[in-house]
Design an enzyme around this catalytic site. Structure first.
Site, PDB file in Angstrom:
ATOM      1  CE  LYS A  36     -56.172  -5.972 -35.793  1.00 18.77           C
ATOM      2  NZ  LYS A  36     -56.337  -4.573 -35.307  1.00 18.77           N
ATOM      3  CB  SER A  62     -54.173  -2.710 -37.832  1.00 13.71           C
ATOM      4  OG  SER A  62     -54.877  -2.806 -36.593  1.00 13.71           O
ATOM      5  CB  SER A  91     -57.080  -0.466 -35.999  1.00 12.07           C
ATOM      6  OG  SER A  91     -55.788   0.035 -36.244  1.00 12.07           O
TER       7      SER A  91
END
Length: 442
Positions: A68, A146, A170
């Site tokens: 990420k 996310s 997330s």
């Protein structure tokens, strides 16, 4: 689901495949239409070198993982899905989580797209595009956030592990919507250094995988610890279903999948009790002054927003700015109220090994319905609140949870969340292994 990390590593050990071939397959998927908008930076040559240098006896054996975009990778700026950090100084070292995956023989495929600064559960990004959920080839649907790109990198078959973070869901939200596994460990078990923070109180570093056994491997590497999962059958565990909040306003597809799942687990021997958890009703008042994420995010972003606020996603900026109004005494009282609330919840859950809930109450909406634009803001914030509702309880609890797929072939993905309070990680993973097996055998 494609072969998981464990099965692929066994093939490498048997000599029926090799890491270089698997890396080329991962790269081919990463550049395909299935991964459009997934990677903010491709690191294919680096991945090839790591695959060539690894051995099958290493735990990750030269197989692909993604990172990420909020984690530091040495020599690169960390932009956290934004444009305002695009020219930030390059990181001097890998974040500990990245370094541990590399040390275990993982091959870094690339940095993945995300909700800007990790502040939403939807997965929309107006700067870099929004990765489409690979489970619907006719209608582009949200990936969840996310950790949006990380989820699609795993669900599409590009990566075996998608490193991400979980502050209010997330990891588990995109895992549920994409039909993969997402494990949120107890936050203190994995270092958060080297990651752009959203909430220093709630942030958790963790990963998405293709199976529960892969989730255990990823967690053991990230936490530098061994999981004691055991092999006890489902009948050995006492499980709960919370009737308060978690089952409210379920989409019909989710409700059907959850009830079918409970039936399957009971047939497999699970002892499941429905319980009330009246303490959940206290959460709105505890968070009435804005909660941890907005206040802690504002503290980190305040000066950056003064310089570059126009470059922020307006939806993200709106949520961060809510933190500007929290007073010091309100922040201290919030921490005290949380500790008291956690103690009460832990007493209520003490008789049980794990709790079962739908991960999220809806299936993935279309990207078009929540795409950037003021006219779609009401729908975006409605969807965001629904997606965060169930998983965020576990973050507030400082707990651990895993989302595993519980849908059938003709349905959009639905996640089953197994969860408990802090440091019940091994028990939750043990139950998840047995639940996954029962669901796959039905």
């Amino acid at each position: 689901m494609r072969p998981d990390l464990h099965a692929t590593r066994l093939a490498l050990l048997a000599g029926t495949s090799d890491a270089r071939t698997k890396m080329e397959q991962a790269i081919a998927t990463a550049v395909s239409a299935a991964c459009q908008h997934v990677f903010t930076r491709q690191l294919f040559d680096e991945g090839r070198r790591a695959a060539a240098a690894a051995t099958p006896r290493q735990r990750l054996a030269g197989l692909a993982f993604s990172v990420k975009d909020l984690f530091d990778v040495a020599g690169q700026p960390t932009s956290a899905g934004s444009i305002v950090l695009a020219h930030a100084p390059a990181a001097q070292a890998d974040a500990p989580a990245v370094a541990r995956l590399r040390a275990a023989g993982g091959a870094l495929l690339g940095r993945t797209n995300m909700t800007e600064f990790a502040f939403s559960g939807v997965g929309v990004n107006p700067h870099h595009g929004t990765p489409a959920n690979p489970n619907d080839r006719t209608t582009p649907r949200i990936p969840g956030g996310s950790s949006s790109g990380a989820a699609v990198s795993v669900a599409s078959g590009a990566a075996f592990i998608g490193l991400g973070s979980d502050t209010g869901g997330s990891i588990r939200i995109p895992a549920a919507l994409n039909g993969i596994v997402g494990f949120k460990n107890t936050a203190r078990l994995v270092p958060t250094e080297g990651a752009v923070p959203l909430s220093t109180t709630l942030d958790t570093v963790c990963a998405m995988t293709r199976s529960v056994r892969d989730a255990i491997t990823a967690h053991e590497i990230l936490a530098a610890r061994r999981v004691t999962a055991g092999t006890a059958p489902l009948a050995a565990y006492r499980l709960a279903v919370v009737k308060d909040l978690f089952l409210d306003d379920l989409d019909p597809v989710v409700a059907k999948a959850f009830e079918r799942t409970l039936k399957t687990l009971r047939i497999a021997g699970a002892r499941i009790e429905e319980i009330g958890l009246t303490e959940l009703a206290d959460l709105p008042s505890i968070n009435s002054t804005g909660g941890f994420s907005a206040a802690e995010a504002y503290a980190w972003h305040r000066l950056l927003m003064e310089r570059s606020g126009a470059g922020y996603d307006p939806r993200v900026a709106q949520r961060i700015l809510k933190g500007a109004t929290m007073k010091a005494h309100e922040y201290i009282e919030l921490g005290n109220a949380r500790r008291s609330w956690i103690a009460r919840i832990e007493r209520s859950l003490a008789p049980f090994d794990a709790v079962l809930s739908p991960t999220v109450p809806i299936t993935a909406p279309t990207i078009a319905s929540v795409a950037p634009g003021e006219e779609r803001d009401p729908e975006f914030f409605r969807v965001n609140a629904l997606l965060l509702r169930n998983p965020s309880v576990v973050n507030m609890l400082d707990g651990c949870a895993i989302s595993i797929p519980c849908h059938v072939a003709d349905e959009l993905p639905v996640g089953l969340m197994l969860w408990h309070a802090a440091l019940h990680d091994d028990a939750v993973l043990a139950v998840a292994l047995q639940a996954e097996r029962a669901l796959q055998e039905r």
